[in-house]
Design a protein around this motif. Structure first.
Motif, PDB file in Angstrom:
ATOM      1  N   GLU A  64      21.572  43.440  18.291  1.00 10.42           N
ATOM      2  CA  GLU A  64      21.975  44.345  19.346  1.00 10.42           C
ATOM      3  C   GLU A  64      21.546  45.764  19.015  1.00 10.42           C
ATOM      4  O   GLU A  64      21.030  46.023  17.929  1.00 10.42           O
ATOM      5  N   HIS A 228      15.600  41.978  22.309  1.00  9.00           N
ATOM      6  CA  HIS A 228      17.023  41.690  22.466  1.00  9.00           C
ATOM      7  C   HIS A 228      17.199  40.407  23.270  1.00  9.00           C
ATOM      8  O   HIS A 228      18.305  39.924  23.413  1.00  9.00           O
ATOM      9  N   LEU A 269      26.115  35.456  19.392  1.00 11.20           N
ATOM     10  CA  LEU A 269      24.987  36.008  20.136  1.00 11.20           C
ATOM     11  C   LEU A 269      24.393  34.950  21.064  1.00 11.20           C
ATOM     12  O   LEU A 269      24.085  35.208  22.228  1.00 11.20           O
ATOM     13  N   ALA A 272      26.688  34.189  23.958  1.00 14.22           N
ATOM     14  CA  ALA A 272      26.856  35.279  24.918  1.00 14.22           C
ATOM     15  C   ALA A 272      25.744  35.312  25.957  1.00 14.22           C
ATOM     16  O   ALA A 272      25.803  36.075  26.900  1.00 14.22           O
ATOM     17  N   GLN A 273      24.728  34.473  25.783  1.00 21.26           N
ATOM     18  CA  GLN A 273      23.643  34.436  26.763  1.00 21.26           C
ATOM     19  C   GLN A 273      24.162  33.925  28.100  1.00 21.26           C
ATOM     20  O   GLN A 273      24.830  32.890  28.135  1.00 21.26           O
ATOM     21  N   ALA A 285      34.367  34.848  26.557  1.00 22.41           N
ATOM     22  CA  ALA A 285      33.408  35.548  25.705  1.00 22.41           C
ATOM     23  C   ALA A 285      33.632  35.122  24.253  1.00 22.41           C
ATOM     24  O   ALA A 285      34.773  35.014  23.815  1.00 22.41           O
ATOM     25  N   GLY A 289      34.997  43.216  21.870  1.00 23.00           N
ATOM     26  CA  GLY A 289      34.647  44.516  21.328  1.00 23.00           C
ATOM     27  C   GLY A 289      33.155  44.768  21.286  1.00 23.00           C
ATOM     28  O   GLY A 289      32.350  43.909  21.631  1.00 23.00           O
ATOM     29  N   ASP A 290      32.815  45.991  20.852  1.00 23.55           N
ATOM     30  CA  ASP A 290      31.428  46.419  20.758  1.00 23.55           C
ATOM     31  C   ASP A 290      31.013  46.405  19.291  1.00 23.55           C
ATOM     32  O   ASP A 290      31.861  46.421  18.412  1.00 23.55           O
ATOM     33  N   PRO A 291      29.696  46.409  19.018  1.00 27.28           N
ATOM     34  CA  PRO A 291      29.268  46.540  17.626  1.00 27.28           C
ATOM     35  C   PRO A 291      29.770  47.870  17.056  1.00 27.28           C
ATOM     36  O   PRO A 291      29.723  48.879  17.746  1.00 27.28           O
ATOM     37  N   ARG A 306      34.806  41.681  13.753  1.00 27.16           N
ATOM     38  CA  ARG A 306      34.721  40.969  15.032  1.00 27.16           C
ATOM     39  C   ARG A 306      34.710  39.459  14.833  1.00 27.16           C
ATOM     40  O   ARG A 306      34.632  38.711  15.794  1.00 27.16           O
TER      41      ARG A 306
ATOM     42  N   ALA B 191      24.144  42.166  24.353  1.00 20.04           N
ATOM     43  CA  ALA B 191      24.413  40.805  24.804  1.00 20.04           C
ATOM     44  C   ALA B 191      25.881  40.404  24.652  1.00 20.04           C
ATOM     45  O   ALA B 191      26.486  39.876  25.589  1.00 20.04           O
ATOM     46  N   VAL B 193      28.423  42.216  24.555  1.00 17.77           N
ATOM     47  CA  VAL B 193      29.286  43.050  25.385  1.00 17.77           C
ATOM     48  C   VAL B 193      29.068  42.714  26.864  1.00 17.77           C
ATOM     49  O   VAL B 193      30.007  42.684  27.652  1.00 17.77           O
ATOM     50  N   GLN B 194      27.820  42.436  27.204  1.00 12.05           N
ATOM     51  CA  GLN B 194      27.494  42.086  28.593  1.00 12.05           C
ATOM     52  C   GLN B 194      28.350  40.929  29.090  1.00 12.05           C
ATOM     53  O   GLN B 194      28.926  40.992  30.180  1.00 12.05           O
ATOM     54  N   ILE B 195      28.469  39.904  28.290  1.00 15.54           N
ATOM     55  CA  ILE B 195      29.201  38.725  28.759  1.00 15.54           C
ATOM     56  C   ILE B 195      30.678  39.069  28.937  1.00 15.54           C
ATOM     57  O   ILE B 195      31.323  38.580  29.868  1.00 15.54           O
TER      58      ILE B 195
END
Lengths: 357, 335
Positions: A64, A228, A269, A272-273, A285, A289-291, A306, B191, B193-195
């Motif tokens: 990411e 990405h 990852l 999450a696609q 999900a 959270g975010d990175p 995470r 990716a 975060v998008q989901i």
């Protein structure tokens, strides 16, 4: 495909990787507006990564934003200097006393960037942009121009129509073909593609990916393909390297990693696609959270904040990137390393852990 | 078709062109669609297809100096395009609100998230600051922002990309809109975060019964959120229908090509079926099928006139003279 790799390997013995990267590190300092506030911690963009790229293979790099994949590319081609670590091209260390001079390295390693417009000089016609590299490397003008015309044809642009055009007269897909042509003008061995198809529309992206596959076979090229987009990386790569906050968390053959991901981050990852099947939409999900910010990365395993399977050991000890079972895959996760201190360590238990949804 | 449907939005023959001294761009060329209450319409298209311009037209958010709009956009019985400016200002942010691709630039950097949400609520509903603040807190909790109370007092730059986009959704929902417009809201996100944001939107849609128009270039994203799909090309809708039908048996050659060139896990080892050529330049209004120059099935009739969006069934319509043939071949391929 492994078959292609092993063929290459057999014809070139003894096998030496085209590119060897050892303990590459780059921190960016973040300056405060006033020195009185003192020194602030650096951004740990690339934090000690090591990997090899074999001749003729395509290494996909995913992760990411902020994971260091673009910084790594810029370090490899020396647009920025590393703080530490060595890069060896075809057996020769790049830079330093007695090493391969940077200029010479750049005729063997070339790069294609994401923004096709910003990476071309708007005032140079296409032909001159492509011939610029060879001319500066000492090739006579006429020969360089001839080469430019030949390469334009190779990337699928009719030379007669395009040599005298300017970048603004081309579409995004055509401009990216020009950038690929320019990168090939010096006859490089290794091409670094940093999000090279990400800005293109899907229908045009497919054209450029087909072109890249053809060129690789015709010209015997080696690619480092940064993106990405996991689907694109799976399509084009032989091996894949997954990065998180400046470190490699998993690296291995692309089908092995995609079919049976080991590191929890790789799993997340992939999960999450967005789906392509309207009847099987994503329900939950994989991670929240975010990175985190690479200025103060978490201690121990950087993913532990995470990771749903994290245990105290994950915050304390940095998991080494080590070979996992048979094959060439390497994983940096306490779950997959016996006696790491993680209660579920050892492969059988670890296999059973999976995300919901 | 018996009309017991509850139509919220009815766009009729929308044309948008941008006129400047140098050139004219015909961005939208006759777009018509309806949106039922509680429906999620995904508009799928590549850059320059007119998807974002169509979306912005619904709030009339286009530069008045050089955008020329015609047609009509009926929202709950009122035409947005002929509405007086004052009424339009009331509509924006209350009845119709929008979430944008880049939340970092959509928020004002010098006010806190809480202030910006409160300002909108106070402006549109005329309630007190403290009531508005209580509502803002509820909204941040609704979009599942952790420790929402502290987050009210943070500035946009102090939040991560995913949090900012959640805050933007909270802002968009602050006045209980009838219609939510989303313009590529997850494209700038990572990716993982998008989901999360896509699932949040889907959950909110279900909980609140929202009507959403979701514009995206990403087939996968459209599949995750939409109930119905409209595919745009060259400023026109070329195919529309229920999500699963369009994705599983596309009829228009462009939809077929777009889906075939979208890379998925099964693509590996196969050559990609790329659509040759590049999207049309829209300097003149279309006089033929805009996809004809790239279409493998092109014939004389395709370039004679602009094909109409013809109904295929009760719920599907396609803009292609071959639509019946196409349907047959797609059905064949689908089995």
């Amino acid at each position: 495909m492994p078959a292609i790799n092993s063929q290459n390997a057999n014809t070139e013995t003894p096998q030496r990787p085209l590119l060897q990267v050892q303990n590459l590190r780059k921190y960016f300092s973040t300056k405060r507006a006033l020195p009185a506030f003192g020194e602030s911690p650096p951004v740990r963009a690339v934090d000690g990564i090591s990997f090899d790229v074999q001749k003729g293979e395509t290494l996909g790099v995913v992760g990411e934003s902020g994971c260091g994949k673009s910084t790594m590319a810029r370090l490899l081609i020396r647009l920025i200097d590393p703080d530490e670590g060595t890069v060896i091209l075809d057996g020769k260390t790049i830079g330093g006393p007695g090493g391969l001079p940077i200029r010479e390295m750049r005729s063997r390693v070339q790069m294609v960037f994401q923004d096709s417009y910003a990476s071309l000089n708007p005032r140079l016609p296409i032909e001159e942009s492509i011939a610029f590299g060879p001319i500066s490397a000492g090739v006579p003008h006429d020969e360089a121009n001839e080469r430019a015309i030949a390469i334009l044809a190779k990337v699928g642009l009719e030379p007669r129509l395009f040599v005298h055009r300017y970048p603004h007269e081309l579409s995004g897909g055509q401009r990216q073909r020009v950038n690929i042509a320019r990168a090939l003008a010096l006859d490089p061995r290794l091409l670094i593609l940093d999000e090279a198809v990400s800005a293109l529309d899907k229908s045009v992206e497919a054209q450029v990916l087909n072109l890249l596959s053809d060129l690789r076979k015709q010209l015997d090229l080696t690619y480092i393909f940064i993106s990405h987009d996991l689907n694109v990386v799976r399509y084009i790569s032989d091996k894949v390297m997954v990065m998180y906050l400046g470190e490699i968390v998993e690296i291995g053959d692309v089908e092995q990693v995609y079919e049976d991901p080991r590191h929890p981050y790789t799993k997340a990852l992939l999960m999450a696609q967005p789906t392509m099947d309207p009847n099987r939409r994503t329900k939950e999900a994989p991670i929240t959270g975010d990175p985190p910010n690479p200025i103060r990365p978490p201690s121990g395993c950087r993913f532990h904040t995470r990771c749903p399977f994290a245990e105290p050991v994950c915050a304390e000890k940095v998991p080494p990137l080590i070979r996992d079972g048979e094959g060439t895959r390497r994983v940096a996760c306490h779950l997959w390393q016996e006696k790491s201190g993680h209660s579920k360590a050892g492969s059988d238990m670890a296999k059973e852990l999976s995300y919901a949804g | 078709m018996p009309d017991d449907r509850d139509i919220l939005l009815d766009v009729r023959d929308l044309h948008v062109k941008f006129v400047s001294r140098e050139r004219t761009v015909h961005a939208v060329n006759g777009v018509s669609f309806e949106l039922e209450r509680g429906e999620v319409l995904g508009i799928l298209g590549e850059s320059g297809s007119g998807k974002s311009v169509t979306l912005r037209s619904i709030q009339k958010l286009l530069p008045p100096r050089n955008a020329v709009l015609s047609g009509s956009i009926w929202l709950d019985g009122e035409d947005v395009l002929t509405m007086p400016r004052k009424q339009l200002a009331e509509l924006r942010g209350s009845d119709v609100s929008m979430i944008f691709q880049e939340p970092a630039t959509a928020f004002d950097p010098v006010y806190t998230i809480g202030d910006q949400i409160c300002e909108t609520i106070v402006h549109h509903e005329g309630i007190s600051q403290s009531e508005a603040r209580a509502r803002a807190l509820e909204l941040l909790e609704l979009v599942r922002i952790p420790s929402a109370k502290q987050r009210l007092d943070t500035y946009p730059h102090e939040m991560s990309g995913g949090m900012r986009q959640r805050a933007m959704i909270a802002l968009a929902l602050s006045c209980r809109p009838k219609l939510l417009l989303a313009d590529e809201p997850t494209t700038a996100l990572d990716a993982t975060v998008q989901i999360q944001v896509l699932l949040l939107l889907a959950q909110l849609q279900e909980e609140l019964g929202l009507s959403i128009i979701f514009v995206t270039h990403d087939v996968g994203v459209a599949i995750e959120v939409s109930s119905r799909l409209a595919v745009m090309y060259g400023g026109q809708i070329v195919e529309t229908g229920p999500l699963a039908e369009v994705v599983q048996s596309p009829v228009h050659p462009y939809t077929q090509g777009l889906l075939a060139s979208t890379i998925h896990s099964a693509s590996r080892g196969h050559r990609l079926e790329a659509i040759p050529g590049s999207p049309p330049n829209l300097e003149a209004p279309p006089t033929k099928c805009t996809f004809a120059p790239r279409c493998p099935y092109v014939e004389a009739a395709c370039t004679a006139a602009v094909p109409q969006l013809e109904p295929l069934s009760d719920h599907r319509a396609v803009r292609c003279i071959r639509s019946e043939v196409g349907q047959a071949s797609a059905a064949f391929a689908g089995n």
